[in-house]
Motif scaffolding. Sequence first.
Motif, mmCIF file in Angstrom:
data_model
loop_
_atom_site.group_PDB
_atom_site.id
_atom_site.type_symbol
_atom_site.label_atom_id
_atom_site.label_comp_id
_atom_site.label_asym_id
_atom_site.label_seq_id
_atom_site.Cartn_x
_atom_site.Cartn_y
_atom_site.Cartn_z
ATOM 1 N N GLY A 155 -35.166 22.634 35.859
ATOM 2 C CA GLY A 155 -33.951 21.859 36.028
ATOM 3 C C GLY A 155 -32.964 22.139 34.904
ATOM 4 N N MET A 156 -31.697 22.302 35.247
ATOM 5 C CA MET A 156 -30.678 22.603 34.243
ATOM 6 C C MET A 156 -30.450 21.384 33.356
ATOM 7 N N GLY A 157 -29.889 21.638 32.177
ATOM 8 C CA GLY A 157 -29.557 20.552 31.275
ATOM 9 C C GLY A 157 -30.553 20.400 30.143
ATOM 10 N N GLU A 158 -30.439 19.291 29.434
ATOM 11 C CA GLU A 158 -31.271 19.034 28.267
ATOM 12 C C GLU A 158 -31.965 17.682 28.394
ATOM 13 N N GLY A 159 -33.057 17.525 27.682
ATOM 14 C CA GLY A 159 -33.716 16.246 27.538
ATOM 15 C C GLY A 159 -34.108 15.598 28.846
ATOM 16 N N VAL A 160 -33.933 14.274 28.910
ATOM 17 C CA VAL A 160 -34.356 13.501 30.064
ATOM 18 C C VAL A 160 -33.570 13.903 31.313
ATOM 19 N N THR A 161 -32.300 14.298 31.156
ATOM 20 C CA THR A 161 -31.510 14.742 32.308
ATOM 21 C C THR A 161 -32.203 15.896 33.020
ATOM 22 N N ALA A 162 -32.672 16.893 32.249
ATOM 23 C CA ALA A 162 -33.357 18.043 32.838
ATOM 24 C C ALA A 162 -34.692 17.634 33.446
ATOM 25 N N SER A 163 -35.424 16.774 32.756
ATOM 26 C CA SER A 163 -36.743 16.389 33.266
ATOM 27 C C SER A 163 -36.626 15.578 34.550
ATOM 28 N N MET A 164 -35.609 14.734 34.668
ATOM 29 C CA MET A 164 -35.436 13.953 35.891
ATOM 30 C C MET A 164 -35.015 14.841 37.051
ATOM 31 N N LEU A 165 -34.200 15.848 36.781
ATOM 32 C CA LEU A 165 -33.811 16.793 37.823
ATOM 33 C C LEU A 165 -35.031 17.590 38.303
ATOM 34 N N THR A 166 -35.854 18.012 37.370
ATOM 35 C CA THR A 166 -37.080 18.717 37.733
ATOM 36 C C THR A 166 -38.023 17.813 38.524
ATOM 37 N N ALA A 184 -35.524 20.861 49.877
ATOM 38 C CA ALA A 184 -35.366 20.461 48.479
ATOM 39 C C ALA A 184 -33.940 20.725 48.003
ATOM 40 N N ASP A 185 -33.384 21.842 48.425
ATOM 41 C CA ASP A 185 -32.000 22.183 48.100
ATOM 42 C C ASP A 185 -31.056 21.074 48.577
ATOM 43 N N GLN A 186 -31.256 20.606 49.800
ATOM 44 C CA GLN A 186 -30.385 19.573 50.354
ATOM 45 C C GLN A 186 -30.544 18.254 49.614
ATOM 46 N N ALA A 187 -31.782 17.902 49.253
ATOM 47 C CA ALA A 187 -32.022 16.653 48.525
ATOM 48 C C ALA A 187 -31.288 16.648 47.182
ATOM 49 N N ILE A 188 -31.324 17.762 46.481
ATOM 50 C CA ILE A 188 -30.667 17.844 45.176
ATOM 51 C C ILE A 188 -29.155 17.852 45.340
ATOM 52 N N TYR A 189 -28.657 18.591 46.348
ATOM 53 C CA TYR A 189 -27.214 18.645 46.569
ATOM 54 C C TYR A 189 -26.675 17.279 46.978
ATOM 55 N N ASP A 190 -27.405 16.571 47.820
ATOM 56 C CA ASP A 190 -26.945 15.252 48.267
ATOM 57 C C ASP A 190 -26.762 14.300 47.097
ATOM 58 N N LEU A 191 -27.585 14.421 46.067
ATOM 59 C CA LEU A 191 -27.513 13.523 44.923
ATOM 60 C C LEU A 191 -26.488 13.978 43.892
ATOM 61 N N HIS A 192 -26.387 15.283 43.688
ATOM 62 C CA HIS A 192 -25.570 15.786 42.569
ATOM 63 C C HIS A 192 -24.346 16.589 42.997
ATOM 64 N N GLY A 193 -24.217 16.878 44.289
ATOM 65 C CA GLY A 193 -23.010 17.546 44.784
ATOM 66 C C GLY A 193 -22.739 18.906 44.181
ATOM 67 N N GLY A 194 -23.768 19.628 43.791
ATOM 68 C CA GLY A 194 -23.608 20.966 43.246
ATOM 69 C C GLY A 194 -23.375 21.014 41.749
ATOM 70 N N GLU A 195 -23.238 19.844 41.103
ATOM 71 C CA GLU A 195 -22.998 19.823 39.661
ATOM 72 C C GLU A 195 -24.266 20.082 38.859
ATOM 73 N N GLY A 197 -29.849 23.231 45.180
ATOM 74 C CA GLY A 197 -28.825 22.233 44.908
ATOM 75 C C GLY A 197 -27.483 22.779 44.483
ATOM 76 N N MET A 198 -27.332 24.086 44.390
ATOM 77 C CA MET A 198 -26.057 24.650 43.929
ATOM 78 C C MET A 198 -24.975 24.537 45.009
ATOM 79 N N PHE A 199 -25.354 24.812 46.263
ATOM 80 C CA PHE A 199 -24.406 24.740 47.373
ATOM 81 C C PHE A 199 -25.032 23.970 48.528
ATOM 82 N N GLU A 200 -24.202 23.437 49.380
ATOM 83 C CA GLU A 200 -24.689 22.679 50.521
ATOM 84 C C GLU A 200 -25.151 23.617 51.632
ATOM 85 N N GLY A 201 -26.309 23.309 52.211
ATOM 86 C CA GLY A 201 -26.772 24.028 53.394
ATOM 87 C C GLY A 201 -27.165 25.472 53.151
ATOM 88 N N THR A 202 -27.687 25.787 51.994
ATOM 89 C CA THR A 202 -28.109 27.165 51.709
ATOM 90 C C THR A 202 -29.282 27.555 52.612
#
Length: 382
Positions: free
Chosen positions: A193-204, A228-239, A286-291
């Motif tokens: 999961g991208m990012g640092e600390g708890v943010t990365a661990s929660m994404l993972t 899984a891609d759709q679940a992550i995109y739905d929550l974070h919108g590609g960010e 999660g990078m793009f919708e509907g990959t």
Amino acid sequence: MSEPVDRARAALVAAPVDLLVGRVATLLEREYGSTDIELFQVDYRLAALIPLGGGEEVRAPGHPAWRCFDHQSPVYADGTGYLPVSMRGERRGVLRVARVADEGQLAGLSEIATALAHELAAVDPGTDVYRVARRSRRLTLAAEVQWELLPGRSRSRPSFSLAGQLEPAYAVRGDSFDWSDDGDRVWAATINGMGEGVTASMLTTLATCALRNARRAGISLADQAALADQAIYDLHGGEQYVATLLLELNLRSGLLTAVDAGSPRLVLLRRGEVSVQRLEEQFPLGMFEGTHYREQHIRLEPHDRLFMISDGVLEATGQNVRYGETALDRMLRRTTPMSPLDAVRSILGDLRAFVAGDLTDDAVVVCLDWFGPQADQKLRPA
């Protein structure tokens, strides 16, 4: 099975979760006259054997406890027995038993140590006693999340052996791995999961649970990635997104299916030769919708070894020099005679020595050996 072993199993099942070793000690003193019973658990870094009752950690590689742990066989030294505390390939540590009359007692003691390992695995989710005792220092919150998420650190059956390790063990952030098997197939994944600390661990954590949910629905590897891609995109919108490598190995045929969703490296070690498997690089989850994800296939041969290696290994830097492919290839070749757990431990140990301390970026290594169709497949219906 001997009567002392049967009684030990019964005592372990009846024991309160915090008194497993104490009940084993009482029985061993009564049945064998043995004393000074201690459980040494391997720490999160695979670098120390830590006594449950407190005291000095064992770090010297030549110590009988480490020889027992490394070779997964009983060691008899100066009237003391050291027994592997392991189950289904998961190495938890070593049971030390003093005043062992002779080496002939080691077989029965080994069965008791294995029974202890099974009971430790059974009680571990409901108590902190054993988790706390195997820490040589405090875990960060992000690392706590990551370690709770893992399926284990090693796994084996006649057709395959598998192991993984995270670094920095006590401060890992977003890198993780997952696996499962059903006797016919084994699935493995590295997840970053991208990012640092708890943010990365929660994404993972989200990615891991989404992949498990899709896998348990019985769908293809590509569709697992898509859900899984759709679940992550739905929550974070590609960010935010997750780099992932998904594998599924048919244990009967050796056909490997792979989906590369932004993960950097799959390496094959065959007859001592290292080759990077060139996979189609697809978008992280999660990078793009509907990959739409595509599968690739690789035919393995019996006794092939696979490594899943995150970019934190290759990009680790010591004295302004990257670890790089040359050092990694050298270490991969050296692992040929090692078990998967010893292989990942050696690679990450070499990496820590290279950077002269803790890694500044996460690194994960997973090693999978396929031995070919074995007894555990032949006994199952076709």
